[in-house]
Design a protein around this motif. Structure first.
Motif, PDB file in Angstrom:
ATOM      1  N   ILE A 169       0.856  -1.185   0.000  1.00 29.80           N
ATOM      2  CA  ILE A 169       0.000   0.000   0.000  1.00 29.80           C
ATOM      3  C   ILE A 169       0.897   1.243   0.000  1.00 29.80           C
ATOM      4  CG2 ILE A 169      -1.718   1.295   1.326  1.00 29.80           C
ATOM      5  CD1 ILE A 169      -2.714  -1.426   2.363  1.00 29.80           C
ATOM      6  N   ASP A 181      -0.608  12.069  -0.668  1.00 26.55           N
ATOM      7  CA  ASP A 181      -1.575  13.139  -0.423  1.00 26.55           C
ATOM      8  C   ASP A 181      -2.691  12.694   0.533  1.00 26.55           C
ATOM      9  OD1 ASP A 181      -0.177  14.855  -2.131  1.00 26.55           O
ATOM     10  OD2 ASP A 181      -1.256  14.073  -3.892  1.00 26.55           O
ATOM     11  N   GLY A 182      -2.329  11.949   1.542  1.00 27.66           N
ATOM     12  CA  GLY A 182      -3.306  11.531   2.549  1.00 27.66           C
ATOM     13  C   GLY A 182      -4.232  10.416   2.099  1.00 27.66           C
ATOM     14  N   ARG A 183      -3.940   9.785   0.982  1.00 29.16           N
ATOM     15  CA  ARG A 183      -4.773   8.681   0.491  1.00 29.16           C
ATOM     16  C   ARG A 183      -3.936   7.410   0.384  1.00 29.16           C
ATOM     17  NH1 ARG A 183      -9.142  10.208  -3.857  1.00 29.16           N
ATOM     18  NH2 ARG A 183      -9.825   8.236  -3.019  1.00 29.16           N
ATOM     19  N   LEU A 184      -4.657   6.264   0.447  1.00 27.76           N
ATOM     20  CA  LEU A 184      -3.978   4.969   0.335  1.00 27.76           C
ATOM     21  C   LEU A 184      -4.239   4.383  -1.049  1.00 27.76           C
ATOM     22  CD1 LEU A 184      -5.132   3.420   3.729  1.00 27.76           C
ATOM     23  CD2 LEU A 184      -2.920   4.440   3.233  1.00 27.76           C
ATOM     24  N   TYR A 185      -3.208   3.813  -1.644  1.00 28.20           N
ATOM     25  CA  TYR A 185      -3.346   3.181  -2.953  1.00 28.20           C
ATOM     26  C   TYR A 185      -2.715   1.792  -2.919  1.00 28.20           C
ATOM     27  CZ  TYR A 185      -4.223   7.958  -4.455  1.00 28.20           C
ATOM     28  OH  TYR A 185      -4.725   9.208  -4.586  1.00 28.20           O
ATOM     29  N   THR A 200       1.054   5.450   0.200  1.00 28.54           N
ATOM     30  CA  THR A 200       0.298   6.620   0.624  1.00 28.54           C
ATOM     31  C   THR A 200       0.788   7.838  -0.149  1.00 28.54           C
ATOM     32  OG1 THR A 200       1.808   7.057   2.443  1.00 28.54           O
ATOM     33  CG2 THR A 200      -0.147   5.762   2.961  1.00 28.54           C
TER      34      THR A 200
END
Ligand SMILES: [Zn+2]
Length: 116
Positions: free
Chosen positions: A30, A34-38, A32
């Motif tokens: 995973i 910009d404050g998002r998880l991908y 991270t």
């Protein structure tokens, strides 16, 4: 998943084995930003994570329509599967049975309300 991989190996099912491995590694890495998880999803039917995402997507798509319906009931009817050439007659029969069930409960409700 590891046991399923073993079974796929034993049964000589390399494609299934690969799919099970993909699920085993689903969302393993995973990132991270910009404050998002991908992460990478396996998108297999038997992956609990991917199924939960698919379910949420379906709920979001159908909910606006379902919310417009009146007198909602949720039922699950299970039947034994049939052969392809029997499908049309099978569905016709199921619809007939379902109609009988609905009418039975409509009549029962009307009798209880003194409408009969
Ligand atoms: Zn997955």
């Amino acid at each position: 998943m590891l046991r399923l991989i073993d079974i796929a190996k034993e049964d000589g099912e390399p494609e299934l084995e690969k799919a099970f491995w993909n699920t085993y590694h689903c969302q393993q890495n995973i990132v991270t930003a910009d404050g998002r998880l991908y992460g990478d999803y396996c998108k297999n039917r038997f992956c609990t994570l991917c199924c939960s995402i698919r379910k949420a997507d379906i709920i979001n798509r159908y909910l606006p329509t379902i919310q417009k319906w009146e007198d909602l009931h949720f039922i699950t009817i299970t039947v034994k599967s049939c052969k392809e050439h029997q499908l049309e007659a099978y569905i016709k029969s199921l619809k007939g049975t379902f109609k009988k069930i609905i009418n039975k409960y409509k009549n029962k409700t009307n009798e209880e309300q003194g409408k009969s």
